[in-house]
Design an enzyme around this catalytic site. Structure first.
Site: not given
Length: 397
Positions: A41, A374, A198, A351
């Site tokens: 980053r 996100g 999930k 990720g």
């Protein structure tokens, strides 16, 4: 979406002598001693900073790091290690300034790092007074932190509201371009791979994509729930039986448009979840009551790979099996190689997806790798990110 781009301001000669405030994403991992263990980053943020310095700007850069408590600065919250590493990469000393919201002294050609912005009281709740103080520090605000684009905070949203000029840095602009290419104006067929443990965590993404994609490939625990919805037995595999109606609705929505959710025809099973568990390939109709499905089978993997090679656009979020275990990595490996070999424009994020891309060495064959986490997921959900919204508003003024 139309936004002002920092690169255009530079090209137009509007940056020289100006105070430029860059919100970067320098939230890098550190070990217990505070040593940076991975600096991607930092490296990715440098081009924007150098662009500003070469244009003759007085440059301030800030970021969050970790999860500090607002109003309580601790040494471990400091951006000092980040400034040190960035200074090494840029070949210059970078001063780190604390308590900076009331004023910063920086001259054209100079670069200073403003201490961890999440320590400022009111940052997370986008306090208007704090945002106005930040905006007063600069002539140009540059948002270059896609990883924070889904949050409306003082240093990402509020400052963009009140700064004289608010624009997208090269990293943020590249993400916007890639997302637009993949989702707003895709070359068809558009294939999405959504995998994870999930359905509940990806349900809104699945529903959003079901209205747009030509093929929706599901993997991991999500695929198990879809197999149940298709009437197949999954043994003791991870699944969410209470979400069968939602999975069926996604299948039906796709079918109504002549699109598909391919259900595995063969799977790789084990009796225990372990790296050394013996792996058994079997037809999807032959799963025993004590089986765990840990990967798609080779037949399914090949069928999906053939479809991916014919795609016009590919969106990839999540490995299709437990790729960390050698015996259960084939599905993800075959999918990764198919994406690498496809002529399609591909965008990948998340990720585990980035870990798979690194493991199979296909970084250069993926069209665009999103670092947003996100933020990337929220885009797939069909949401307009706060950063895009406010920069769009400012460009329209």
């Amino acid at each position: 979406m139309q936004v002002i781009r920092f690169s255009d301001l530079v090209a137009q000669g509007q940056v020289a002598g100006k105070r430029v405030f860059i919100r970067a994403d320098l939230n890098v991992p550190q070990d217990d001693a505070g040593v940076i263990t991975e600096d991607t980053r930092i490296r990715a943020s440098i081009p924007c900073i150098e662009m500003a310095l070469k244009a003759g700007a007085a440059v301030m850069v800030t970021s969050h790091l970790g999860r500090p408590t607002e109003g309580e600065f601790k040494p471990e919250d400091s951006l000092a290690p980040v400034a040190k590493r960035m200074g090494e990469l840029m070949g210059r000393e970078i001063a780190v300034l604390a308590n900076w919201t009331d004023g910063v002294t920086v001259a054209p050609g100079q670069l200073v790092m403003l201490e961890n912005c999440r320590v400022n009281k009111g940052e997370k709740k986008n306090n208007e007074d704090l945002a106005k103080k930040m905006a007063a520090l600069c002539d140009i605000f540059v948002h270059d932190a896609f990883g924070t684009a889904h949050r409306a905070e003082a240093s990402t949203y509020g400052i963009a509201q009140f700064a004289p000029v608010a624009c997208a840095g090269p990293l943020l602009a590249a993400e916007m371009d890639a997302i637009s290419k993949a989702l707003l104006a895709p070359k068809r067929p558009l294939v999405a791979i959504v995998a994870g443990s999930k359905v509940s965590t990806k349900l809104t993404i699945l529903k959003s994509l079901a209205a747009n994609v030509d093929q929706l490939i599901v993997g991991g625990g999500i695929a198990n729930t879809f197999m149940l919805a298709a009437g197949l037995k999954i043994g003791k595999s991870l699944a969410e039986p209470d979400l069968l109606a939602e999975a069926t609705a996604v299948i039906e929505a796709m079918k109504a448009r002549g699109a598909a959710v391919p259900i595995p025809t063969d799977v790789v099973t084990a009796k225990t979840f372990a790296a050394d568990a013996p792996a058994t390939i079997k037809a999807a109709t032959d799963v025993a009551d004590d089986d765990l499905i840990l990967d798609i089978g080779p037949q399914t993997a090949q069928t999906l790979a053939d479809q991916l090679k014919k795609a016009g656009t590919i969106v990839w979020n999540g490995p299709v099996g437990v790729f960390e275990f050698a015996a259960f990595e084939n599905g993800t490996k075959v999918i990764a190689q198919a994406i690498a070999e496809s002529d399609a424009f591909s965008i990948a994020g998340g990720g585990d997806t980035l870990a798979a891309i690194a493991k199979y060495g296909i970084e250069k064959q993926v069209g665009y790798i999103s670092t947003g986490g996100g933020a990337f997921l929220e885009v797939l959900e069909g949401k307009t990110l706060p950063a895009f919204e406010i920069l769009g508003k400012r460009a329209a003024v």
